[in-house]
Design a protein around this motif. Sequence first.
Motif, mmCIF file in Angstrom:
data_model
loop_
_atom_site.group_PDB
_atom_site.id
_atom_site.type_symbol
_atom_site.label_atom_id
_atom_site.label_comp_id
_atom_site.label_asym_id
_atom_site.label_seq_id
_atom_site.Cartn_x
_atom_site.Cartn_y
_atom_site.Cartn_z
ATOM 1 N N ALA A 291 0.843 -1.188 0.000
ATOM 2 C CA ALA A 291 0.000 0.000 0.000
ATOM 3 C C ALA A 291 0.874 1.232 0.000
ATOM 4 C CB ALA A 291 -0.926 0.007 1.205
ATOM 5 N N LEU A 292 0.393 2.225 -0.702
ATOM 6 C CA LEU A 292 1.061 3.519 -0.703
ATOM 7 C C LEU A 292 -0.017 4.537 -0.374
ATOM 8 C CD1 LEU A 292 3.345 5.455 -1.191
ATOM 9 C CD2 LEU A 292 3.057 5.155 -3.645
ATOM 10 N N ILE A 293 0.075 5.065 0.851
ATOM 11 C CA ILE A 293 -1.003 5.898 1.379
ATOM 12 C C ILE A 293 -0.480 7.321 1.609
ATOM 13 C CG2 ILE A 293 -2.605 6.204 3.320
ATOM 14 C CD1 ILE A 293 -3.257 3.712 1.827
ATOM 15 N N TYR A 294 -1.251 8.287 1.139
ATOM 16 C CA TYR A 294 -0.832 9.685 1.256
ATOM 17 C C TYR A 294 -1.752 10.478 2.177
ATOM 18 C CZ TYR A 294 1.990 8.988 -2.959
ATOM 19 O OH TYR A 294 2.895 8.558 -3.882
ATOM 20 N N ILE A 295 -1.139 11.394 2.916
ATOM 21 C CA ILE A 295 -1.918 12.365 3.686
ATOM 22 C C ILE A 295 -1.820 13.698 2.959
ATOM 23 C CG2 ILE A 295 -2.157 13.580 5.878
ATOM 24 C CD1 ILE A 295 -0.663 11.196 7.149
ATOM 25 N N PRO A 296 -2.935 14.231 2.493
ATOM 26 C CA PRO A 296 -2.886 15.511 1.795
ATOM 27 C C PRO A 296 -2.493 16.641 2.742
ATOM 28 C CG PRO A 296 -4.961 14.377 1.387
ATOM 29 C CD PRO A 296 -4.286 13.658 2.504
ATOM 30 N N LYS A 297 -2.065 17.732 2.150
ATOM 31 C CA LYS A 297 -1.670 18.892 2.943
ATOM 32 C C LYS A 297 -2.877 19.667 3.435
ATOM 33 C CE LYS A 297 2.606 21.238 2.207
ATOM 34 N NZ LYS A 297 3.484 20.889 1.164
ATOM 35 N N GLN A 298 -3.877 19.696 2.583
ATOM 36 C CA GLN A 298 -5.027 20.547 2.858
ATOM 37 C C GLN A 298 -6.290 19.781 2.613
ATOM 38 O OE1 GLN A 298 -4.580 23.695 -0.001
ATOM 39 N NE2 GLN A 298 -4.689 25.161 1.663
ATOM 40 N N LYS A 299 -7.329 20.122 3.343
ATOM 41 C CA LYS A 299 -8.569 19.445 2.987
ATOM 42 C C LYS A 299 -9.191 20.156 1.807
ATOM 43 C CE LYS A 299 -11.399 21.514 6.544
ATOM 44 N NZ LYS A 299 -11.018 21.530 7.922
ATOM 45 N N PRO A 300 -9.714 19.371 0.867
ATOM 46 C CA PRO A 300 -10.343 19.993 -0.293
ATOM 47 C C PRO A 300 -11.531 20.831 0.166
ATOM 48 C CG PRO A 300 -10.258 17.600 -0.514
ATOM 49 C CD PRO A 300 -9.838 17.919 0.862
ATOM 50 N N LEU A 301 -11.877 21.840 -0.631
ATOM 51 C CA LEU A 301 -12.935 22.754 -0.198
ATOM 52 C C LEU A 301 -14.284 22.076 -0.050
ATOM 53 C CD1 LEU A 301 -11.528 25.521 -2.358
ATOM 54 C CD2 LEU A 301 -12.085 25.848 0.046
ATOM 55 N N ASP A 302 -14.482 21.015 -0.807
ATOM 56 C CA ASP A 302 -15.785 20.358 -0.711
ATOM 57 C C ASP A 302 -15.716 19.114 0.173
ATOM 58 O OD1 ASP A 302 -14.185 18.949 -2.377
ATOM 59 O OD2 ASP A 302 -15.706 18.526 -3.880
ATOM 60 N N PHE A 303 -14.718 19.094 1.063
ATOM 61 C CA PHE A 303 -14.456 17.902 1.865
ATOM 62 C C PHE A 303 -15.653 17.427 2.680
ATOM 63 C CE2 PHE A 303 -12.402 15.856 5.625
ATOM 64 C CZ PHE A 303 -11.934 14.753 4.944
ATOM 65 N N MET A 304 -16.406 18.380 3.215
ATOM 66 C CA MET A 304 -17.488 17.989 4.106
ATOM 67 C C MET A 304 -18.757 17.576 3.353
ATOM 68 S SD MET A 304 -16.401 17.713 7.017
ATOM 69 C CE MET A 304 -15.049 18.171 8.094
ATOM 70 N N ARG A 305 -18.713 17.731 2.033
ATOM 71 C CA ARG A 305 -19.895 17.314 1.285
ATOM 72 C C ARG A 305 -19.962 15.802 1.204
ATOM 73 N NH1 ARG A 305 -21.739 21.665 -1.934
ATOM 74 N NH2 ARG A 305 -20.497 23.426 -1.273
ATOM 75 N N PRO A 306 -21.173 15.279 1.233
ATOM 76 C CA PRO A 306 -21.297 13.823 1.280
ATOM 77 C C PRO A 306 -20.734 13.118 0.043
ATOM 78 C CG PRO A 306 -23.459 14.911 1.276
ATOM 79 C CD PRO A 306 -22.442 15.977 1.394
ATOM 80 N N HIS A 307 -20.752 13.775 -1.126
ATOM 81 C CA HIS A 307 -20.305 13.061 -2.313
ATOM 82 C C HIS A 307 -18.803 13.188 -2.532
ATOM 83 C CE1 HIS A 307 -21.129 17.185 -3.813
ATOM 84 N NE2 HIS A 307 -19.938 16.991 -4.349
ATOM 85 N N HIS A 308 -18.124 13.768 -1.561
ATOM 86 C CA HIS A 308 -16.695 13.955 -1.762
ATOM 87 C C HIS A 308 -15.979 12.624 -2.007
ATOM 88 C CE1 HIS A 308 -12.760 15.569 -1.493
ATOM 89 N NE2 HIS A 308 -12.451 14.604 -0.651
ATOM 90 N N ARG A 309 -15.053 12.645 -2.970
ATOM 91 C CA ARG A 309 -14.209 11.500 -3.263
ATOM 92 C C ARG A 309 -13.684 10.873 -1.977
ATOM 93 N NH1 ARG A 309 -10.999 11.100 -8.341
ATOM 94 N NH2 ARG A 309 -11.514 13.167 -9.091
ATOM 95 N N HIS A 310 -13.823 9.627 -1.814
ATOM 96 C CA HIS A 310 -13.423 8.988 -0.566
ATOM 97 C C HIS A 310 -12.831 7.628 -0.905
ATOM 98 C CE1 HIS A 310 -15.222 6.699 3.180
ATOM 99 N NE2 HIS A 310 -13.983 6.399 2.964
ATOM 100 N N GLY A 311 -11.713 7.336 -0.299
ATOM 101 C CA GLY A 311 -11.180 5.998 -0.463
ATOM 102 C C GLY A 311 -9.965 5.940 -1.359
ATOM 103 N N VAL A 312 -9.375 4.771 -1.382
ATOM 104 C CA VAL A 312 -8.150 4.574 -2.136
ATOM 105 C C VAL A 312 -8.433 3.713 -3.362
ATOM 106 C CG1 VAL A 312 -6.596 4.826 -0.183
ATOM 107 C CG2 VAL A 312 -7.667 2.623 -0.615
ATOM 108 N N GLN A 313 -7.435 3.652 -4.242
ATOM 109 C CA GLN A 313 -7.593 2.767 -5.395
ATOM 110 C C GLN A 313 -7.223 1.352 -4.986
ATOM 111 O OE1 GLN A 313 -5.246 4.238 -8.670
ATOM 112 N NE2 GLN A 313 -6.843 5.707 -9.222
ATOM 113 N N LEU A 314 -7.975 0.418 -5.478
ATOM 114 C CA LEU A 314 -7.694 -0.970 -5.159
ATOM 115 C C LEU A 314 -7.156 -1.684 -6.402
ATOM 116 C CD1 LEU A 314 -7.880 -3.403 -3.230
ATOM 117 C CD2 LEU A 314 -10.233 -3.711 -4.013
ATOM 118 N N TYR A 315 -6.009 -2.339 -6.228
ATOM 119 C CA TYR A 315 -5.423 -3.145 -7.292
ATOM 120 C C TYR A 315 -5.290 -4.576 -6.805
ATOM 121 C CZ TYR A 315 -3.864 0.784 -10.191
ATOM 122 O OH TYR A 315 -3.814 1.881 -11.001
#
Length: 639
Positions: A291-315
């Motif tokens: 696994a290669l997991i990243y912590i972003p620097k900033q939360k995206p502006l739409d972070f609190m919206r329910p449809h915000h991109r969530h999760g990692v890519q699965l291979y």
Amino acid sequence: MAAQKSTRKFKAEVAELLDLIINSLYSNKEIFLRELISNASDAIDKLKYKAQTDPQLAGEGGEYRIELKPDPKARTLTISDNGVGMTYDEVAENIGTIAKSGTAAFSEALKNAKEGHAPELIGQFGVGFYSAFMVADKITLVTRAAGHGAAVKWESGGDGSYSIEEAQKDSRGTEITLHLRPIGDEDQDFADEWTLREVVKRHSDFVSYPVTMEVERQEPVLDETQKPVEGEFKKVVKTDVLNSMKAIWARPRSEVSDAEYVEFYKHVAHEWSDPLSWLHMKLEGTTEFDALIYIPKQKPLDFMRPHHRHGVQLYCRRVFIMDECKELLPPYLRFLRGVVDSADLKLNVSREILQEDRTVTAMKKALVRKVLDHLSEMEGEKYLEFYGQFGAVLKEGVHIDPPNREKLSKLLRYRTTLSKGEYVTLDQYVEGMKEGQENIYFITGDSAETLAASPHLEALSKKGIEVLLMTDPIDEFVVDSLTEYSGKKLRSAEKGEIGPEAGDEAQNSGEFEALLSSIGEILKEKVSKVAPSKRLTDSASCLCAGEFQMSALMFKLAKAAGQAANPPKRVLEVNLSHPLLASMRQIHKKDPSSPRLAELSGLLYDLALLGEGGKAENPAEFARKIGELAAKSLGEPSN
Ligand code: ADP
């Protein structure tokens, strides 16, 4: 039928954005190519995912690839893919607006954007496609959705409008032609083979599909013995693959440079700024995965919206399975980005199966453990940077993930009445506890400043007892679940009886009993009881919830959410050594039914509300009362 050519105006915020892109993003134009290649690679990912349940979709179209076709004479660059393509409606939806973002949020952010911060802003909104207008003054996109016969052509000069019409295209996928802007001598030439090779290598090397380019070469002509004939050359056309396609997460850590990690992050997270941190792990044993997991620097502006991109890519063994795999990480780690590659899953695994799969559960558990360890090992400053962005989300974990509660509680940081604005850990708090102190005190509210000055804390502060100032709404849930730390009880400074730490000089209420019961009678609609206070030393009054009642903040939150209407009745605690109470006692002695008593009781109640940062019930009347009282206490003007 939407067959005719129609010309439409971009939504206002897209027009603004285009302007911004064209006028303020000079420094790093080449990243447009990374954006288009990432989109193409996503489109192929999507097709592969769909084809798992509908194999016919992938039937046509040959090997997956992303192709670059520069034409130096025509001054164009074409990027094409044989991915999922788009339907007419999808083109209108995805390319005419700003994808995945609240448009209102975007306009807002644009207004507030500081000079020079446009690139991050653009990245946060996932508007990668439009970045191509940095280098092109016209873009033509022709696309055909997998499983559809008709194609669509979209075209725009980036000048406020675009056209969209039905078109012809032989094969599935998307073809984007950039009509390149005129360039100066210093500028990179994106119709030049060598520029393109370099840029692909720099930003898109790990893309998992071949990025190809047809190149022409002069090769020596060979004779029958395969020896070059002096001075004779012929033109050969061949297809080169420009990227190594090496799965970065599958390589040993020691072989991957920081620059490569950062580039990969920008690709997988659709981000323009660097990550704050990352962890690259290889797990071996019962569950095997990279696994290669990243912590972003900033939360995206739409972070609190329910449809915000969530999760990692699965291979699965380097083969892409799905994007935004939520099943591998708990919701309180939804800000993480990256890739998880398992050797133990089946290629045709579906989301439904994932939810019940024991391998997935084991992987999730291991991932959470590693991530929490990583966070706890982060150095102070950097951790606080993280905490400022994602602390509130992480705190959800204290509430919903009991097995990890202890680990998570070590990651909490709070300002306190003694910390001078610095954030401290609970361990630091416990270390600083006074002798004989049994409880960890906290208070919840909106602002640390108001809380620190709250009358509820007067006696504790006098004794030098530290109080945690909790200002995130989610803290209410933290203290609800985390009732103890290191063997000490967490105790609200504004609820129930105050502990022995506040001092036990019980104020002698004997002489006041009659007064207190009169005040109680006068305020009976508002308070449950009037009692002498152990909390107060300077202020006249404060309001305290019962131990199992909502705190003032909790009530505010519940009310905002439409879940509570009337404030719960609280105990009005009064400070018997306050002159106001002494005066009231005298009035009461003379005339227990004096109208002044009613007025002053109302004042005590309002003062308590104000002290905790609230509003007087009737501010205008309160102001008038205070004015009168002030005038009286100053006496007649002498002249
Ligand atoms: P983002 O990729 O961050 O969502 P973009 O503006 O780059 O933002 O793209 C918007 C949307 O357009 C994408 O989410 C995708 O649905 C669609 N899109 C872009 N490029 C392609 C492509 N090559 N093939 C299919 N769909 C695409």
